[in-house]
Design a protein around this motif. Structure first.
Motif, PDB file in Angstrom:
ATOM      1  N   MET B   1       3.378  17.706  -5.963  1.00  0.00           N
ATOM      2  CA  MET B   1       2.380  16.690  -5.970  1.00  0.00           C
ATOM      3  C   MET B   1       1.827  16.454  -4.642  1.00  0.00           C
ATOM      4  N   SER B   2       0.574  16.507  -4.661  1.00  0.00           N
ATOM      5  CA  SER B   2      -0.099  16.447  -3.400  1.00  0.00           C
ATOM      6  C   SER B   2      -0.144  15.018  -2.855  1.00  0.00           C
ATOM      7  N   SER B   3      -0.324  14.699  -1.653  1.00  0.00           N
ATOM      8  CA  SER B   3      -0.421  13.599  -0.966  1.00  0.00           C
ATOM      9  C   SER B   3      -1.642  13.027  -0.540  1.00  0.00           C
ATOM     10  N   VAL B   4      -1.882  11.788  -0.344  1.00  0.00           N
ATOM     11  CA  VAL B   4      -3.138  11.247  -0.012  1.00  0.00           C
ATOM     12  C   VAL B   4      -2.729  10.196   1.142  1.00  0.00           C
ATOM     13  N   ASN B   5      -3.808  10.016   1.984  1.00  0.00           N
ATOM     14  CA  ASN B   5      -3.810   9.023   3.326  1.00  0.00           C
ATOM     15  C   ASN B   5      -4.594   7.694   2.929  1.00  0.00           C
ATOM     16  N   LEU B   6      -4.298   6.691   3.075  1.00  0.00           N
ATOM     17  CA  LEU B   6      -4.786   5.492   2.957  1.00  0.00           C
ATOM     18  C   LEU B   6      -4.251   4.547   4.089  1.00  0.00           C
ATOM     19  N   THR B   7      -4.985   3.500   4.094  1.00  0.00           N
ATOM     20  CA  THR B   7      -4.559   2.294   4.970  1.00  0.00           C
ATOM     21  C   THR B   7      -4.348   0.935   4.394  1.00  0.00           C
ATOM     22  N   ILE B   8      -3.190   0.349   4.323  1.00  0.00           N
ATOM     23  CA  ILE B   8      -3.021  -0.872   3.802  1.00  0.00           C
ATOM     24  C   ILE B   8      -2.949  -2.106   5.099  1.00  0.00           C
ATOM     25  N   ASP B   9      -3.822  -2.784   5.037  1.00  0.00           N
ATOM     26  CA  ASP B   9      -3.785  -3.976   6.058  1.00  0.00           C
ATOM     27  C   ASP B   9      -3.873  -3.163   7.480  1.00  0.00           C
ATOM     28  N   GLY B  10      -4.645  -2.223   7.622  1.00  0.00           N
ATOM     29  CA  GLY B  10      -4.907  -1.284   8.692  1.00  0.00           C
ATOM     30  C   GLY B  10      -3.803  -0.449   9.012  1.00  0.00           C
ATOM     31  N   LYS B  11      -2.516  -0.502   8.420  1.00  0.00           N
ATOM     32  CA  LYS B  11      -1.762   0.439   8.783  1.00  0.00           C
ATOM     33  C   LYS B  11      -1.858   1.679   7.882  1.00  0.00           C
ATOM     34  N   PRO B  12      -1.920   2.813   8.815  1.00  0.00           N
ATOM     35  CA  PRO B  12      -2.151   4.258   7.912  1.00  0.00           C
ATOM     36  C   PRO B  12      -0.920   4.367   7.276  1.00  0.00           C
ATOM     37  N   VAL B  13      -1.137   4.860   5.758  1.00  0.00           N
ATOM     38  CA  VAL B  13       0.077   5.393   5.018  1.00  0.00           C
ATOM     39  C   VAL B  13      -0.191   6.411   4.436  1.00  0.00           C
ATOM     40  N   ALA B  15       1.141   8.543   0.838  1.00  0.00           N
ATOM     41  CA  ALA B  15       1.528   8.343  -0.564  1.00  0.00           C
ATOM     42  C   ALA B  15       1.464   9.574  -1.295  1.00  0.00           C
ATOM     43  N   GLU B  16       1.976   9.905  -2.524  1.00  0.00           N
ATOM     44  CA  GLU B  16       2.122  10.881  -3.418  1.00  0.00           C
ATOM     45  C   GLU B  16       0.660  10.311  -4.180  1.00  0.00           C
ATOM     46  N   ALA B  17      -0.106  11.257  -4.721  1.00  0.00           N
ATOM     47  CA  ALA B  17      -1.200  11.074  -5.232  1.00  0.00           C
ATOM     48  C   ALA B  17      -1.265  10.135  -6.334  1.00  0.00           C
ATOM     49  N   ASP B  18      -0.419  10.157  -7.060  1.00  0.00           N
ATOM     50  CA  ASP B  18      -0.079   9.055  -8.313  1.00  0.00           C
ATOM     51  C   ASP B  18       0.510   7.984  -8.110  1.00  0.00           C
ATOM     52  N   ALA B  19       1.046   7.671  -6.974  1.00  0.00           N
ATOM     53  CA  ALA B  19       1.638   6.307  -6.560  1.00  0.00           C
ATOM     54  C   ALA B  19       0.569   5.096  -6.851  1.00  0.00           C
ATOM     55  N   THR B  20       1.280   3.919  -7.073  1.00  0.00           N
ATOM     56  CA  THR B  20       0.508   2.803  -7.220  1.00  0.00           C
ATOM     57  C   THR B  20       0.398   2.168  -5.790  1.00  0.00           C
ATOM     58  N   ALA B  63      -2.201  -4.324  -7.916  1.00  0.00           N
ATOM     59  CA  ALA B  63      -1.817  -3.278  -7.097  1.00  0.00           C
ATOM     60  C   ALA B  63      -0.532  -2.701  -7.921  1.00  0.00           C
ATOM     61  N   CYS B  64       0.171  -3.411  -9.018  1.00  0.00           N
ATOM     62  CA  CYS B  64       1.119  -2.755  -9.624  1.00  0.00           C
ATOM     63  C   CYS B  64       0.537  -1.516 -10.492  1.00  0.00           C
ATOM     64  N   VAL B  65      -0.768  -1.559 -11.011  1.00  0.00           N
ATOM     65  CA  VAL B  65      -1.137  -0.559 -11.860  1.00  0.00           C
ATOM     66  C   VAL B  65      -2.336   0.465 -11.099  1.00  0.00           C
ATOM     67  N   ALA B  66      -2.883  -0.292 -10.062  1.00  0.00           N
ATOM     68  CA  ALA B  66      -3.997   0.503  -9.318  1.00  0.00           C
ATOM     69  C   ALA B  66      -3.371   1.603  -8.607  1.00  0.00           C
ATOM     70  N   ARG B  67      -3.987   2.898  -8.846  1.00  0.00           N
ATOM     71  CA  ARG B  67      -3.438   4.171  -8.118  1.00  0.00           C
ATOM     72  C   ARG B  67      -4.181   4.381  -6.635  1.00  0.00           C
ATOM     73  N   VAL B  68      -3.393   4.822  -5.633  1.00  0.00           N
ATOM     74  CA  VAL B  68      -3.801   5.115  -4.333  1.00  0.00           C
ATOM     75  C   VAL B  68      -4.890   6.314  -4.613  1.00  0.00           C
ATOM     76  N   ALA B  69      -5.729   6.252  -3.666  1.00  0.00           N
ATOM     77  CA  ALA B  69      -6.507   7.413  -3.348  1.00  0.00           C
ATOM     78  C   ALA B  69      -6.786   7.836  -1.900  1.00  0.00           C
ATOM     79  N   GLU B  70      -7.436   9.178  -1.758  1.00  0.00           N
ATOM     80  CA  GLU B  70      -7.579   9.471  -0.336  1.00  0.00           C
ATOM     81  C   GLU B  70      -8.523   8.669   0.361  1.00  0.00           C
TER      82      GLU B  70
END
Lengths: 160, 574
Positions: B1-13, B15-20, B63-70
């Motif tokens: 599974m590829s991973s993606v980078n995102l920020t939550i409340d300014g914090k870089p995190v 996650a796996e591409a299919d994570a919520t 947030a429980c069903v929305a998926r993360v994205a790059e």
């Protein structure tokens, strides 16, 4: 009367097919006239869908009914247009005339009454359907006459 | 599974591409409130309390069903997010009875906690409250639809974990209700009383049937000799009711607390668990030797028993005829113990403290009266005992440890492991091995049957006979094993089935919350308690040996059959 062979075949054809639930319920209601408890149990066992879920679907859709329907189905429109043009007075009159509430069937099995939302003929409101016949701009005074036609039709059909 | 980078409340995190978004935020230590969400089981985005802002998205996202994205930029605490969540909570509360002060879940309610966390000072909307009445038809569980927030967590557990589906969502719109088919009373349908629904209910819409009043009354009655038995799993969970860590072994404090409440004798279900091993182990060996019906399946768990009676009646003769340890205890308390103590059994009142709601049903089964009286008078869950102790002002943690009473309080480590999945199997093996081989078993641990895997298979060599074993917990897992046995795909000699995930430590009567992590800690506590026992094999229990010598004579003997064995009845799947 239900053709039990056709019924058995329907269940057999959809054995262990939970996805076929709605179409089997449709067919079952056509064949039995309504969906009694025992029919739902048979469907649950055949399709392998828990009875609580079968009933969940039946009770969700107003199309499905678990009580027997009358020979004639009255659908009274309570959509916005019909509502402002007097559906409630019609409903009162129907309830008095037939002695029943929406969702019920008269004791003689002649009529079932249901309230629906919009029959798509808003310009003709208030609209009422009996079976496949549409009645436009109905006023309470006309109801007795309209209903009598169906009672008469029933008696003639029986006599014939 | 590829991973993606995102920020939550300014914090870089990352996650796996299919994570919520919810999972990702939780891993990053950012709390997003939830109500309908139940990890892996109920992820439906219904309550809208987990709304977050995703930059570029048209509307707030659950947030429980929305998926993360790059490259996603998520905000969890902006004013519009907080305001939307608050509005949704107010709407949920608009038709919720405000009876918190007298509610069984007062101070242990997710809805109440959310209102506190959100700092609600006023509920602006006053809606109509559902007219559906309370359903108290079940001997174990009470449903109060007025308090239901329609999160569907109970429905998810009943269907996906237990494979029972006694309840589902019925009707629609304002009339929506969680109920059995036809809105039938719960007591009249194929509900196994396991109480997993009550464990996951965020409010008091489904809860155990409170029977503490009957116990208070018995304790206050000078005519009654009130004895209590404590199930293995209670000693690693009751502490949680008083802020102690899950899995902390508090056996001695539990005994002291019960004595403080006024019980005349404090006994242990572990004693009759040891006795169960003597009877069930003998039954297994006899079926192996005499070509009896195999696999033999354990019969300790009353939720499981009702399940097989409803759904697998063809396998009823595979069940061990042994009563559960609770019922063996009740039958002996009003016969063997009554004689020994010189007390009229009519005056003996037997109370069980169980991690289980189904035990309430079991105690009321009409055949459970082999002493001539109802063998077990009242069953309280761990939660109900916690409530009684609080009412009595017991400062649990400061109690000095005390010992169980003789003789029905004497037990071994084999008895205590009944509380964890695999424990009955392991306890049986410890005894069967020594009885068959005549050798001393060292070490006593059968680790292959331990742990949280849903179905565990193992084999053990008993004097040249290879015994094939299976252990399942959670009725959905039980179905897998039973289907494999029924179809001939698998062959076993001995199967342990426990109704609840993790075994009794995860029972429907245990403290709330009970989740995967807490289950694991309680299991660790069970094995710790086992290791600390001086004796760890049921056949070495001196009180059980004395019981056979003085009263029962031998396992599977005449008196055993009278008092310790039972029969089952097919109940039909509806």
């Amino acid at each position: 009367m239900v053709d039990s062979k056709e019924w058995e075949e329907l269940l057999a054809r959809h054995r262990d097919q939970p996805a076929a639930l709605i179409q089997v319920l449709h067919r079952a209601q056509e064949m039995h006239g309504y969906l009694p408890r025992e029919v739902l149990k048979e469907i649950s066992a055949a399709l392998n869908v828990p009875l609580s879920k079968v009933y969940g679907v039946v009770s969700f859709y107003s199309f499905f009914t678990t009580s027997p329907k009358g020979r004639h189905q009255i659908s009274l429109c309570k959509g916005t247009a019909c509502y402002v043009r007097g559906t409630n007075q019609l409903l009162d009159q129907l309830e008095r005339e037939l002695g029943l509430k929406p969702g019920e069937t008269t004791a003689d099995g002649e009529f079932s009454l249901s309230v629906v939302r919009c029959l798509g003929a808003c310009g003709l409101g208030p609209v009422m359907m009996i079976d496949d016949d549409v009645y436009a701009r109905v006023v309470p005074e006309r109801l007795a006459q309209i209903l009598d036609n169906y009672r008469l039709a029933g008696r003639q059909a029986k006599g014939a | 599974m590829s991973s993606v980078n995102l920020t939550i409340d300014g914090k870089p995190v990352q996650a796996e591409a299919d994570a919520t978004i919810l999972e990702t935020a939780r891993r990053a230590g950012i709390k997003i409130p939830t109500l309908c969400y139940l990890e892996e089981l109920n992820v439906i985005g219904a309550c809208r309390l987990c709304l977050v802002r995703v930059e570029g998205a048209r509307a707030l996202q659950p947030a429980c069903v929305a998926r993360v994205a790059e490259g996603m930029v998520v905000r969890t605490n902006t004013p519009d997010v907080l305001q939307a969540r608050r509005l949704n909570l107010e709407l949920i509360l608009s038709n919720h009875p405000r009876e918190c002060l007298t509610c069984p879940r007062n101070n242990n309610c997710e809805l109440q906690q959310l209102a506190a966390d959100f700092g609600l000072e006023e509920i602006r909307f006053e809606g109509e409250i559902t007219p559906y009445p309370v359903d108290d038809s079940s001997p174990a569980l009470v449903r109060d639809p007025r308090k239901c927030v329609l999160c569907r967590r109970c429905v998810a557990v009943c269907e996906q974990v237990q494979g029972v589906s006694a309840i589902s969502v019925q009707e629609r719109g304002f009339n929506t209700i969680v109920a059995p088919a036809f809105l039938d009373p719960l007591g009249s349908v194929a509900c196994v009383n396991c109480g997993q629904c009550a464990l996951v209910c965020p409010t008091a819409a489904i809860h155990e049937k409170d029977q503490t009043a009957a116990v208070w009354a018995a304790l206050a009655d000078p005519q009654k000799h009130v004895v209590v038995q404590t199930a293995p799993a209670v000693r690693v969970s009751i502490g949680e009711m008083f802020g102690l860590k899950p899995g902390e072994v508090v056996t001695g404090k539990l005994v002291a607390a019960l004595r403080h409440l006024g019980f005349d004798r404090v006994f242990d279900t572990d004693f009759s668990a040891d006795l169960t091993i003597m009877e069930e182990g003998s039954e297994l060996l006899s079926r192996l030797k005499e070509g009896g019906r195999l696999p033999l399946i354990t019969s300790c768990s009353p939720g499981w028993i009702k399940f097989i009676e409803h759904f697998y009646p063809a396998l009823l003769s595979n069940l061990s005829t042994c009563k559960s340890p609770q019922q063996m205890f009740g039958a002996l308390a009003k016969t063997y113990y009554a004689q020994k103590a010189g007390i009229d059994p009519a005056d003996i009142f037997v109370v069980s403290i169980m991690p289980c709601t189904a035990k309430k049903f079991e105690a009321g089964r009409p055949e459970m009266n082999s002493s001539g009286y109802q063998d077990v008078d009242v069953v309280l869950t761990t939660r109900e005992l916690g409530k009684m102790l609080k009412q009595a002002g017991v400062d649990f943690d400061s109690l000095s440890e005390e010992e169980y009473d003789d003789p029905l309080g004497i037990s071994t480590g084999a008895g205590v492991i009944f509380g964890a999945t695999g424990g009955v199997m392991e306890a049986a093996l410890r005894t069967a091995y020594e009885l068959v081989t005549g050798e001393t078993l060292e070490p006593v641990d059968f680790t292959a049957v331990r742990g949280m895997a849903g179905v565990k298979e193992a084999a053990v060599n008993l004097n040249g006979t290879e015994l094939k074993l299976a252990v399942a917990h959670g009725l959905g897992n039980a179905r897998k094993v039973l289907d494999a046995v029924s179809s001939g795909e698998k062959t076993f000699h001995f199967i342990e089935i426990m109704c609840c995930p993790g075994g009794c430590i995860g029972g429907g009567g245990q403290p709330i919350p009970t989740n995967t992590e807490i289950r694991a800690k309680r299991i660790a506590g069970i094995y710790r308690a086992d290791r600390e026992m001086p004796r760890r094999k049921s056949h070495e229990n001196p009180a059980v040996q004395a019981l056979y010598k003085e009263f029962l004579e031998q396992p599977l003997g005449y008196k055993s059959h009278e008092l310790l064995h039972t029969h089952y009845e097919p109940r039909g799947q509806f």
